[in-house]
Design a protein around this motif. Structure first.
Motif, PDB file in Angstrom:
ATOM      1  N   LEU A  15       0.564  -0.879  -0.062  1.00 27.17           N
ATOM      2  CA  LEU A  15      -0.092   0.080  -0.081  1.00 27.17           C
ATOM      3  C   LEU A  15       1.022   1.246   0.135  1.00 27.17           C
ATOM      4  O   LEU A  15       2.132   1.265   0.366  1.00 27.17           O
TER       5      LEU A  15
ATOM      6  N   PRO B 196      -3.689  -0.192  -3.137  1.00 27.75           N
ATOM      7  CA  PRO B 196      -4.629   0.683  -2.370  1.00 27.75           C
ATOM      8  C   PRO B 196      -3.549   1.819  -1.594  1.00 27.75           C
ATOM      9  O   PRO B 196      -2.330   1.697  -1.604  1.00 27.75           O
TER      10      PRO B 196
ATOM     11  N   VAL C 134     -12.623   2.266   4.852  1.00 32.35           N
ATOM     12  CA  VAL C 134     -11.974   1.467   3.426  1.00 32.35           C
ATOM     13  C   VAL C 134     -12.985   1.874   2.493  1.00 32.35           C
ATOM     14  O   VAL C 134     -14.226   1.415   2.735  1.00 32.35           O
TER      15      VAL C 134
ATOM     16  N   VAL D  17      -9.217   1.744  -2.071  1.00 26.77           N
ATOM     17  CA  VAL D  17      -8.635   0.322  -2.723  1.00 26.77           C
ATOM     18  C   VAL D  17      -9.349   0.292  -4.040  1.00 26.77           C
ATOM     19  O   VAL D  17     -10.538   0.349  -4.327  1.00 26.77           O
TER      20      VAL D  17
END
Length: 294
Positions: free
Chosen positions: A101, A131, A259, A291
């Protein structure tokens, strides 16, 4: 091989907070930490242009100060550092493609206490294939956790919930995988939010009850395999009537991480973060993971 956690630095308070958050995430994941700073004039070759001396000094200082700060706060982390000779957005997208990420600082929107994602952050989020986590300047290890018994911040209290937004009409495996894994890493509960709205001809009265029940069944169907895969995660599923962005803003008010998904688009121009991701990036206080998914 475990992919690294990569953090982009620009010397701001926000990027230093992002480095702190990224170091904590690297420890949770057992992953290496990589600090990057992008400057188009950066080059391993010496330059005879005196006007580049000051910018080169500040560029090196940004990385050096971040390493020193992490050495004091997270001495168990040994980050790699890299100066990249590209524009910031191009450098961050390239670095993020190799990462587990990518973590970026995000400025508060004056007067509203939320995110103000600048052009670099927006361009990076819109183009990233992995992400991206956006972190506010006031994020601390203590702010991720519930207050202690005395009501004061504590680095040893349980984590606040992880919140994830789910659209049952979209492919969301990558989003749920990231959310469940984040909850597992923190031993935190997972709050799953699905917002639905009845047809315009109907209000939120009793006549819409069958539609709500159908939405609940759809969400349960989507969550079923993930609950089986992660039985230790306490799941609080919420089917909300209203707009998705507002439902997520409300649900994330006491969370440690939000998220959301971003559908990958093939258009070759403009930024494409999606209306929900764009809204929460501007107004949610906690760190936000965006994401990408198909």
């Amino acid at each position: 091989m475990v992919r690294p956690v990569v953090v982009g630095l620009d010397g701001s308070r926000e990027s230093l907070a992002a480095a702190d958050w990224a170091a904590g995430e690297a420890l949770r994941r057992g992953a290496p930490l990589r600090l990057v700073h992008a400057w188009e004039a950066a080059s391993p070759e010496p330059s005879t242009l005196p006007e580049l001396d000051a910018p080169r000094y500040w560029a090196r200082r940004i990385l050096r100060e971040a390493v020193e700060r992490l050495g004091e706060r997270r001495p168990q982390v040994r980050p790699d550092v890299e100066q990249i000779a590209k524009s910031p957005a191009d450098a961050l997208v390239s670095a993020g493609a190799e990462a587990g990420l990518l973590v970026l600082g995000s400025r508060a929107f004056s007067g509203f206490g939320g995110f103000f994602a600048g052009s670099v952050a927006l361009a990076t989020v819109a183009r990233a294939v992995r992400p991206v986590v956006l972190v506010r300047a006031d994020a601390t290890p203590e702010s991720e956790r519930v207050p202690g018994a005395d009501g004061l911040p504590s680095a040893h209290a349980p984590y606040r919930p992880v919140v994830v937004g789910v659209d049952t009409e979209q492919q969301c495996e990558e989003v749920l995988a990231f959310a469940f894994e984040s909850a597992v890493l923190r031993s935190a509960p997972l709050r799953v939010v699905h917002a639905w709205r009845p047809p315009l001809a109907l209000g939120p009265g009793p006549e819409t009850a069958p539609l709500r029940e159908a939405a609940e069944r759809e969400l349960d169907t989507v969550l079923g395999p993930w609950r089986e895969k992660y039985p230790a995660v306490e799941v609080d599923r919420r089917v909300e009537h209203g707009r998705t962005a507002q439902s997520l803003l409300d649900a994330a008010a006491d969370s440690c991480l939000l998220v959301v998904g971003r559908r990958i688009r093939t258009a070759g121009f403009g930024t494409h973060t999606g209306p929900v991701a764009h809204a929460v990036m501007h107004h949610v206080r906690c760190p936000i993971a965006v994401v990408p998914h198909g």
